[in-house]
Scaffold this motif. Structure first.
Motif, PDB file in Angstrom:
ATOM      1  N   THR A  43      -5.822  -5.794  -9.095  1.00 19.35           N
ATOM      2  CA  THR A  43      -6.718  -6.601  -8.262  1.00 19.35           C
ATOM      3  C   THR A  43      -6.653  -6.208  -6.781  1.00 19.35           C
ATOM      4  O   THR A  43      -7.345  -6.803  -5.955  1.00 19.35           O
ATOM      5  CB  THR A  43      -6.400  -8.108  -8.400  1.00 19.35           C
ATOM      6  N   LEU A  44      -5.832  -5.213  -6.445  1.00 18.41           N
ATOM      7  CA  LEU A  44      -5.724  -4.773  -5.051  1.00 18.41           C
ATOM      8  C   LEU A  44      -7.066  -4.247  -4.543  1.00 18.41           C
ATOM      9  O   LEU A  44      -7.792  -3.562  -5.268  1.00 18.41           O
ATOM     10  CB  LEU A  44      -4.692  -3.649  -4.921  1.00 18.41           C
ATOM     11  N   SER A  45      -7.368  -4.539  -3.284  1.00 19.22           N
ATOM     12  CA  SER A  45      -8.557  -3.983  -2.644  1.00 19.22           C
ATOM     13  C   SER A  45      -8.442  -2.464  -2.613  1.00 19.22           C
ATOM     14  O   SER A  45      -7.352  -1.930  -2.389  1.00 19.22           O
ATOM     15  CB  SER A  45      -8.671  -4.522  -1.214  1.00 19.22           C
ATOM     16  N   PRO A  46      -9.557  -1.742  -2.800  1.00 19.20           N
ATOM     17  CA  PRO A  46      -9.489  -0.279  -2.740  1.00 19.20           C
ATOM     18  C   PRO A  46      -9.287   0.255  -1.319  1.00 19.20           C
ATOM     19  O   PRO A  46      -8.962   1.418  -1.143  1.00 19.20           O
ATOM     20  CB  PRO A  46     -10.831   0.169  -3.315  1.00 19.20           C
ATOM     21  N   ASP A  47      -9.468  -0.577  -0.294  1.00 21.07           N
ATOM     22  CA  ASP A  47      -9.359  -0.124   1.097  1.00 21.07           C
ATOM     23  C   ASP A  47      -8.250  -0.887   1.820  1.00 21.07           C
ATOM     24  O   ASP A  47      -8.520  -1.726   2.658  1.00 21.07           O
ATOM     25  CB  ASP A  47     -10.688  -0.320   1.827  1.00 21.07           C
ATOM     26  N   LEU A  49      -5.664   0.744   3.453  1.00 15.55           N
ATOM     27  CA  LEU A  49      -5.044   1.525   4.512  1.00 15.55           C
ATOM     28  C   LEU A  49      -5.613   1.138   5.875  1.00 15.55           C
ATOM     29  O   LEU A  49      -5.056   1.473   6.907  1.00 15.55           O
ATOM     30  CB  LEU A  49      -5.218   3.021   4.250  1.00 15.55           C
ATOM     31  N   HIS A  50      -6.745   0.434   5.881  1.00 19.71           N
ATOM     32  CA  HIS A  50      -7.357  -0.073   7.111  1.00 19.71           C
ATOM     33  C   HIS A  50      -7.185  -1.586   7.120  1.00 19.71           C
ATOM     34  O   HIS A  50      -8.030  -2.321   6.614  1.00 19.71           O
ATOM     35  CB  HIS A  50      -8.833   0.325   7.181  1.00 19.71           C
ATOM     36  N   LEU A  51      -6.066  -2.037   7.680  1.00 22.83           N
ATOM     37  CA  LEU A  51      -5.698  -3.447   7.631  1.00 22.83           C
ATOM     38  C   LEU A  51      -6.020  -4.171   8.933  1.00 22.83           C
ATOM     39  O   LEU A  51      -5.963  -3.559  10.009  1.00 22.83           O
ATOM     40  CB  LEU A  51      -4.193  -3.585   7.380  1.00 22.83           C
ATOM     41  N   PRO A  52      -6.298  -5.475   8.855  1.00 21.46           N
ATOM     42  CA  PRO A  52      -6.360  -6.268  10.093  1.00 21.46           C
ATOM     43  C   PRO A  52      -4.976  -6.245  10.761  1.00 21.46           C
ATOM     44  O   PRO A  52      -3.959  -6.099  10.068  1.00 21.46           O
ATOM     45  CB  PRO A  52      -6.692  -7.683   9.599  1.00 21.46           C
ATOM     46  N   THR A  53      -4.938  -6.378  12.054  1.00 25.67           N
ATOM     47  CA  THR A  53      -3.661  -6.319  12.761  1.00 25.67           C
ATOM     48  C   THR A  53      -2.828  -7.583  12.490  1.00 25.67           C
ATOM     49  O   THR A  53      -3.376  -8.647  12.189  1.00 25.67           O
ATOM     50  CB  THR A  53      -3.877  -6.171  14.282  1.00 25.67           C
ATOM     51  N   PRO A  54      -1.498  -7.468  12.595  1.00 23.77           N
ATOM     52  CA  PRO A  54      -0.620  -8.607  12.319  1.00 23.77           C
ATOM     53  C   PRO A  54      -0.839  -9.824  13.222  1.00 23.77           C
ATOM     54  O   PRO A  54      -0.442 -10.928  12.861  1.00 23.77           O
ATOM     55  CB  PRO A  54       0.786  -8.039  12.528  1.00 23.77           C
ATOM     56  N   ASP A  55      -1.492  -9.636  14.365  1.00 19.08           N
ATOM     57  CA  ASP A  55      -1.743 -10.789  15.249  1.00 19.08           C
ATOM     58  C   ASP A  55      -3.089 -11.459  14.962  1.00 19.08           C
ATOM     59  O   ASP A  55      -3.516 -12.363  15.683  1.00 19.08           O
ATOM     60  CB  ASP A  55      -1.648 -10.376  16.717  1.00 19.08           C
ATOM     61  N   THR A  56      -3.744 -11.065  13.874  1.00 21.74           N
ATOM     62  CA  THR A  56      -5.025 -11.679  13.491  1.00 21.74           C
ATOM     63  C   THR A  56      -4.784 -13.137  13.117  1.00 21.74           C
ATOM     64  O   THR A  56      -3.921 -13.433  12.300  1.00 21.74           O
ATOM     65  CB  THR A  56      -5.654 -10.926  12.295  1.00 21.74           C
ATOM     66  N   PRO A  57      -5.534 -14.070  13.712  1.00 18.22           N
ATOM     67  CA  PRO A  57      -5.341 -15.487  13.377  1.00 18.22           C
ATOM     68  C   PRO A  57      -5.932 -15.833  12.011  1.00 18.22           C
ATOM     69  O   PRO A  57      -6.752 -15.085  11.463  1.00 18.22           O
ATOM     70  CB  PRO A  57      -6.075 -16.232  14.494  1.00 18.22           C
ATOM     71  N   CYS A  58      -5.520 -16.966  11.487  1.00 19.51           N
ATOM     72  CA  CYS A  58      -6.074 -17.476  10.232  1.00 19.51           C
ATOM     73  C   CYS A  58      -7.589 -17.602  10.385  1.00 19.51           C
ATOM     74  O   CYS A  58      -8.082 -18.149  11.379  1.00 19.51           O
ATOM     75  CB  CYS A  58      -5.460 -18.840   9.899  1.00 19.51           C
ATOM     76  N   SER A  59      -8.336 -17.107   9.422  1.00 20.33           N
ATOM     77  CA  SER A  59      -9.801 -17.121   9.522  1.00 20.33           C
ATOM     78  C   SER A  59     -10.388 -18.530   9.400  1.00 20.33           C
ATOM     79  O   SER A  59     -11.547 -18.733   9.739  1.00 20.33           O
ATOM     80  CB  SER A  59     -10.411 -16.210   8.457  1.00 20.33           C
ATOM     81  N   GLN A 122       2.092   1.387  -5.830  1.00 19.27           N
ATOM     82  CA  GLN A 122       0.778   0.950  -5.350  1.00 19.27           C
ATOM     83  C   GLN A 122       0.900   0.137  -4.058  1.00 19.27           C
ATOM     84  O   GLN A 122      -0.061   0.048  -3.292  1.00 19.27           O
ATOM     85  CB  GLN A 122       0.065   0.097  -6.398  1.00 19.27           C
ATOM     86  N   LEU A 123       2.045  -0.470  -3.815  1.00 16.55           N
ATOM     87  CA  LEU A 123       2.225  -1.306  -2.623  1.00 16.55           C
ATOM     88  C   LEU A 123       2.848  -0.553  -1.449  1.00 16.55           C
ATOM     89  O   LEU A 123       2.727  -0.980  -0.305  1.00 16.55           O
ATOM     90  CB  LEU A 123       3.095  -2.523  -2.956  1.00 16.55           C
ATOM     91  N   ARG A 124       3.503   0.547  -1.725  1.00 20.54           N
ATOM     92  CA  ARG A 124       4.214   1.272  -0.668  1.00 20.54           C
ATOM     93  C   ARG A 124       3.312   1.666   0.501  1.00 20.54           C
ATOM     94  O   ARG A 124       3.660   1.423   1.664  1.00 20.54           O
ATOM     95  CB  ARG A 124       4.930   2.487  -1.242  1.00 20.54           C
ATOM     96  N   PRO A 125       2.106   2.264   0.280  1.00 14.22           N
ATOM     97  CA  PRO A 125       1.267   2.625   1.430  1.00 14.22           C
ATOM     98  C   PRO A 125       0.785   1.401   2.220  1.00 14.22           C
ATOM     99  O   PRO A 125       0.603   1.486   3.438  1.00 14.22           O
ATOM    100  CB  PRO A 125       0.094   3.393   0.835  1.00 14.22           C
ATOM    101  N   ILE A 126       0.588   0.285   1.551  1.00 14.94           N
ATOM    102  CA  ILE A 126       0.171  -0.945   2.230  1.00 14.94           C
ATOM    103  C   ILE A 126       1.298  -1.435   3.128  1.00 14.94           C
ATOM    104  O   ILE A 126       1.085  -1.774   4.298  1.00 14.94           O
ATOM    105  CB  ILE A 126      -0.216  -2.027   1.199  1.00 14.94           C
ATOM    106  N   HIS A 127       2.511  -1.447   2.588  1.00 14.56           N
ATOM    107  CA  HIS A 127       3.678  -1.872   3.375  1.00 14.56           C
ATOM    108  C   HIS A 127       3.867  -0.944   4.577  1.00 14.56           C
ATOM    109  O   HIS A 127       4.121  -1.402   5.694  1.00 14.56           O
ATOM    110  CB  HIS A 127       4.938  -1.884   2.497  1.00 14.56           C
ATOM    111  N   GLN A 128       3.727   0.367   4.357  1.00 14.24           N
ATOM    112  CA  GLN A 128       3.900   1.323   5.452  1.00 14.24           C
ATOM    113  C   GLN A 128       2.849   1.118   6.542  1.00 14.24           C
ATOM    114  O   GLN A 128       3.180   1.116   7.734  1.00 14.24           O
ATOM    115  CB  GLN A 128       3.852   2.757   4.916  1.00 14.24           C
ATOM    116  N   ALA A 129       1.594   0.913   6.149  1.00 15.03           N
ATOM    117  CA  ALA A 129       0.521   0.701   7.137  1.00 15.03           C
ATOM    118  C   ALA A 129       0.760  -0.585   7.917  1.00 15.03           C
ATOM    119  O   ALA A 129       0.599  -0.615   9.150  1.00 15.03           O
ATOM    120  CB  ALA A 129      -0.837   0.654   6.434  1.00 15.03           C
ATOM    121  N   ALA A 130       1.161  -1.655   7.241  1.00 15.67           N
ATOM    122  CA  ALA A 130       1.435  -2.926   7.916  1.00 15.67           C
ATOM    123  C   ALA A 130       2.638  -2.794   8.848  1.00 15.67           C
ATOM    124  O   ALA A 130       2.640  -3.332   9.956  1.00 15.67           O
ATOM    125  CB  ALA A 130       1.663  -4.035   6.890  1.00 15.67           C
TER     126      ALA A 130
END
Length: 144
Positions: A43-47, A49-59, A122-130
C-alpha cells in the motif's frame, strides 16, 4: 450487600485495570520490538522519495509538532497524543502505514506494530530520505 458495595468500590474498574496493564506491558516500558516484515507494504505510495519536510504542520489542525506522514498518500497529520488526525485518517481511509516525523519510526495501524525501517528493504529509502530532510545528512549505517 454492604460488603459487595465496599469491595467493588475499593478495586479499580476493569477498564482502568486493563489500561494500566497495557501501559505496564506496552508503551510505558520503553522497549518496543519492531517487526522486520509487514503484509501491508504493497500500500506504499509509489512516490516516497519526494517527501514533505518534517516541519510540515498537520493538514487538518495546523499543529506543528508530533506529526506523522501517511506513507500511502503522503498527507501529514498529527499524532494520537495531539488531535488524533492520523489515527482518524487510518480509520476513514484504511491507509495503515505512517512515518513519525518525531523519531522517524514507521507504524502499521493494521499490524498494530512498529516496523524496522532500516531492515525492511521497501522502507529503507523512505527512512533515509526522511532522515536527510530532518538532519541534513545521511543516516548512519544500521548496526546488524
Amino acid at each position: 450487600m454492604a460488603d459487595k458495595a465496599t469491595s467493588s468500590s475499593s478495586s479499580p474498574p476493569e477498564e482502568v485495570a486493563d489500561e494500566t496493564q497495557d501501559w505496564i506491558l506496552g508503551a510505558g516500558s520503553g522497549w518496543v520490538e519492531a517487526r522486520t516484515s509487514c503484509d501491508h507494504l504493497n500500500t506504499l505510495s509509489p512516490d516516497l522519495l519526494h517527501l514533505p519536510t518534517p516541519d510540515t504542520p498537520c493538514s487538518r489542525c495546523q499543529n506543528p509538532v508530533e506529526n506523522w506522514l501517511c506513507l500511502c498518500c503522503k498527507e501529514v497529520l498529527c499524532s494520537r497524543f495531539v488531535n488524533r488526525h492520523m489515527l482518524m485518517h487510518h480509520q476513514q481511509t484504511g491507509h495503515c502505514l505512517a512515518l513519525s516525523y518525531s523519531d522517524l519510526s514507521v507504524w502499521c495501524f493494521c499490524c498494530e506494530a512498529y516496523l524496522d525501517a532500516q531492515i525492511i528493504l521497501q522502507l529503507r529509502p523512505i527512512h533515509q530520505a526522511a532522515y536527510i530532510l530532518k538532519f541534513g545528512e545521511a543516516p548512519p549505517l544500521p548496526q546488524l
